[in-house]
Design a protein around this motif. Structure first.
Motif, PDB file in Angstrom:
ATOM      1  N   LEU A  36       0.835  -1.200   0.000  1.00 39.71           N
ATOM      2  CA  LEU A  36       0.000   0.000   0.000  1.00 39.71           C
ATOM      3  C   LEU A  36       0.876   1.259   0.000  1.00 39.71           C
ATOM      4  O   LEU A  36       1.678   1.469   0.907  1.00 39.71           O
ATOM      5  CB  LEU A  36      -0.908  -0.005   1.233  1.00 39.71           C
ATOM      6  N   ARG A  37       0.713   2.068  -1.045  1.00 38.06           N
ATOM      7  CA  ARG A  37       1.441   3.338  -1.136  1.00 38.06           C
ATOM      8  C   ARG A  37       0.513   4.491  -0.800  1.00 38.06           C
ATOM      9  O   ARG A  37      -0.700   4.409  -0.978  1.00 38.06           O
ATOM     10  CB  ARG A  37       1.993   3.535  -2.554  1.00 38.06           C
ATOM     11  N   ARG A  38       1.102   5.591  -0.403  1.00 36.96           N
ATOM     12  CA  ARG A  38       0.310   6.755  -0.017  1.00 36.96           C
ATOM     13  C   ARG A  38      -0.526   7.285  -1.184  1.00 36.96           C
ATOM     14  O   ARG A  38      -1.668   7.690  -1.008  1.00 36.96           O
ATOM     15  CB  ARG A  38       1.233   7.857   0.511  1.00 36.96           C
ATOM     16  N   ASP A  39       0.033   7.266  -2.393  1.00 39.58           N
ATOM     17  CA  ASP A  39      -0.665   7.829  -3.545  1.00 39.58           C
ATOM     18  C   ASP A  39      -1.843   6.974  -4.002  1.00 39.58           C
ATOM     19  O   ASP A  39      -2.635   7.401  -4.843  1.00 39.58           O
ATOM     20  CB  ASP A  39       0.296   8.038  -4.714  1.00 39.58           C
ATOM     21  N   LEU A  40      -1.967   5.758  -3.453  1.00 41.06           N
ATOM     22  CA  LEU A  40      -3.067   4.881  -3.843  1.00 41.06           C
ATOM     23  C   LEU A  40      -4.189   4.854  -2.815  1.00 41.06           C
ATOM     24  O   LEU A  40      -5.229   4.232  -3.057  1.00 41.06           O
ATOM     25  CB  LEU A  40      -2.549   3.457  -4.070  1.00 41.06           C
ATOM     26  N   LYS A  41      -3.989   5.494  -1.678  1.00 42.83           N
ATOM     27  CA  LYS A  41      -5.023   5.486  -0.643  1.00 42.83           C
ATOM     28  C   LYS A  41      -6.201   6.356  -1.073  1.00 42.83           C
ATOM     29  O   LYS A  41      -6.037   7.493  -1.511  1.00 42.83           O
ATOM     30  CB  LYS A  41      -4.463   5.989   0.683  1.00 42.83           C
ATOM     31  N   ALA A  42      -7.408   5.808  -0.945  1.00 43.56           N
ATOM     32  CA  ALA A  42      -8.618   6.521  -1.345  1.00 43.56           C
ATOM     33  C   ALA A  42      -8.998   7.552  -0.286  1.00 43.56           C
ATOM     34  O   ALA A  42      -8.544   7.506   0.858  1.00 43.56           O
ATOM     35  CB  ALA A  42      -9.764   5.539  -1.560  1.00 43.56           C
ATOM     36  N   GLU A  43      -9.881   8.480  -0.683  1.00 44.08           N
ATOM     37  CA  GLU A  43     -10.367   9.487   0.250  1.00 44.08           C
ATOM     38  C   GLU A  43     -11.093   8.827   1.410  1.00 44.08           C
ATOM     39  O   GLU A  43     -11.752   7.799   1.252  1.00 44.08           O
ATOM     40  CB  GLU A  43     -11.312  10.458  -0.461  1.00 44.08           C
ATOM     41  N   ALA A  44     -11.002   9.436   2.584  1.00 41.66           N
ATOM     42  CA  ALA A  44     -11.536   8.818   3.800  1.00 41.66           C
ATOM     43  C   ALA A  44     -13.030   8.575   3.746  1.00 41.66           C
ATOM     44  O   ALA A  44     -13.536   7.660   4.403  1.00 41.66           O
ATOM     45  CB  ALA A  44     -11.195   9.681   5.010  1.00 41.66           C
ATOM     46  N   GLU A  45     -13.765   9.389   2.957  1.00 44.40           N
ATOM     47  CA  GLU A  45     -15.213   9.193   2.934  1.00 44.40           C
ATOM     48  C   GLU A  45     -15.638   8.065   1.997  1.00 44.40           C
ATOM     49  O   GLU A  45     -16.815   7.744   1.889  1.00 44.40           O
ATOM     50  CB  GLU A  45     -15.928  10.491   2.526  1.00 44.40           C
ATOM     51  N   GLY A  46     -14.680   7.460   1.318  1.00 45.19           N
ATOM     52  CA  GLY A  46     -15.014   6.381   0.405  1.00 45.19           C
ATOM     53  C   GLY A  46     -15.157   5.052   1.107  1.00 45.19           C
ATOM     54  O   GLY A  46     -14.960   4.922   2.320  1.00 45.19           O
TER      55      GLY A  46
END
Length: 436
Positions: free
Chosen positions: A241-251
């Motif tokens: 898991l990379r930082r640029d692949l993390k989805a928005e928290a509301e997803g």
């Protein structure tokens, strides 16, 4: 290159001539490997086409369409195509004329137009050929001047997605559906259902383009398992898991709350992508498969002309798109063993049977029915698509997308009622005539 340029020019011209109150072109794609052009409209069109010599022109008429501009438009191109022009041949028909440059020709037997429905036409070309060209001057001739018209074959619509023989439209079911839709006039739905046993179908705005929401994860899953089949991806390999692949928290999903550097297998990541619709997992799979552009090219090669990834998930603005028919096309290809081997197909369907959201298509199914599906949810859209098997063994395919007022839960009720209506109709035993 010359051939590809001609096709791109043809379709670009069609886009400009989309009518206001008639059929609209939804999308197009030319596959240079297969020399195939796909044209998708939002409602039925029956094209006519013919060739005219001296100079060589391919003429395509689109009955039931009108041009936004009353004047004839001309575009000079050079190379293999001298000029493209379009306009109204009459008040109800848009005409496209593709004139080849001197020294190029194409024969009618190397042009074939075929539909897998009245709103999806496939133009198959063999080649544009260079011929010997003498000193004679090429004359501009009006296409309405009575020259010999050499017809280009347009085949009957016979199969959906090239694999399911089409039957007839389910008119009785269509009537019941319209009654239901009248009670939900504030919704804007599109749907396509296909009975695999008979080829009979229900089509309402099936080619209409909608925001895909999480239904986009269905073709992504299939693409992943194609790579597994090809040996380029292993289900037990590790993704990080990379930082640029993390989805928005509301997803949706749980991986967004995991620390950067979290490690999961490909299989575990793909399973979360589908069963709990994890957006971060989806982004990790997209990244592993080479990114959006490569996936979009693959989708088009399958004949999914309206299915496009423009942004990573969550995509709350709804820029990623698909259509009900595209989702059913994908299901048709899977059930007919066109995309995956037996093992991968079983794994894909097994993962999709475990989707946790049961409030849409599954809510309308009878006891004992099995569904492999993928849902999609945005504030302004709900959708669901998949493969349903009745206790009798009968199977049908479903795709439904509904644009709704933001957060309106009545769209969920509408989808479940449509599902119940279709299931009840297809679950009825059909009376057959017995010999006397």
């Amino acid at each position: 290159m010359r051939f590809s340029f001609l096709l791109v020019s043809i379709v670009s011209l069609v886009l400009l001539s989309s009518p206001v109150k008639a059929a609209r072109l939804q999308s197009w794609y030319f596959d240079p490997v297969q020399n195939q052009l796909d044209i998708t409209t939002d409602s039925g069109v029956q094209p006519r086409a013919f060739l005219i010599n001296n100079p060589m022109r391919l003429v395509i008429d689109l009955p039931g369409t009108t041009n936004l501009d009353d004047n004839t438009v001309r575009k000079s191109l050079g190379s293999a195509v001298r000029e493209i022009r379009f306009g109204q041949v009459d008040s109800q028909t848009t005409r496209l004329v593709i004139e080849l440059a001197p020294g190029y020709t194409v024969s009618p037997e190397k042009l074939l137009i075929q539909g897998d429905s009245s709103s999806h036409w496939i133009v198959k070309f063999s080649s544009i050929e260079r011929v010997a060209f003498g000193d004679a001057q090429v004359k501009d001739v009006d296409t309405n001047s009575g020259e010999e018209q050499i017809p280009v074959q347009i085949s009957d619509i016979s199969t959906f997605a090239g694999v399911v023989p089409l039957g007839k439209e389910l008119s009785q079911l269509n009537s019941q559906l319209k009654t239901l839709m009248a009670r939900y006039s504030f919704l804007s739905p599109g749907m396509f259902f296909l009975d695999l046993d008979t080829g009979n179908y229900l089509d309402f705005n099936g080619e209409k383009v909608f925001s895909a929401a999480s239904t986009i994860k269905f073709p992504i899953l299939v693409a992943l398992f194609q790579e597994v089949d090809a040996g380029r991806v292993k289900l037990n390999e590790t993704l990080v898991l990379r930082r640029d692949l993390k989805a928005e928290a509301e997803g949706s999903g749980v991986l967004q709350y995991k620390p950067v550097g979290t490690r999961l297998s490909v299989l575990a990541t793909a399973t979360k992508m589908i069963t709990i619709s994890d957006n971060t997992a989806t982004n990790m799979i997209i990244d592993r498969l080479g990114g959006k552009a490569k996936l979009n090219q693959r989708f088009r090669s399958w004949g999914l002309q309206n299915t496009v990834i423009r942004n990573l998930l969550g995509d709350f603005k709804g820029t990623n798109t698909t259509s009900p028919k595209d989702l059913v096309r994908l299901s048709a290809l899977i059930t007919n063993n066109k995309l995956l081997n037996d093992t991968s197909r079983s794994q894909v369907l097994g993962i999709m049977r475990r989707v946790e959201n049961k409030r849409l298509l599954p809510a309308g199914l009878g006891k004992g029915a099995v569904i492999s599906h993928k849902t999609g949810t945005l504030g302004v859209l709900l959708g669901d698509a998949g493969i349903i098997e009745l206790p009798s063994g009968k199977r049908y395919l479903a795709g439904i997308l509904v644009k709704r007022p933001f957060g309106d839960t009545r769209a969920r009720d509408f989808i479940s009622q449509v599902s119940k209506l279709v299931y009840g109709y297809l679950d009825q035993p059909r009376v057959t005539s017995l010999p006397q």
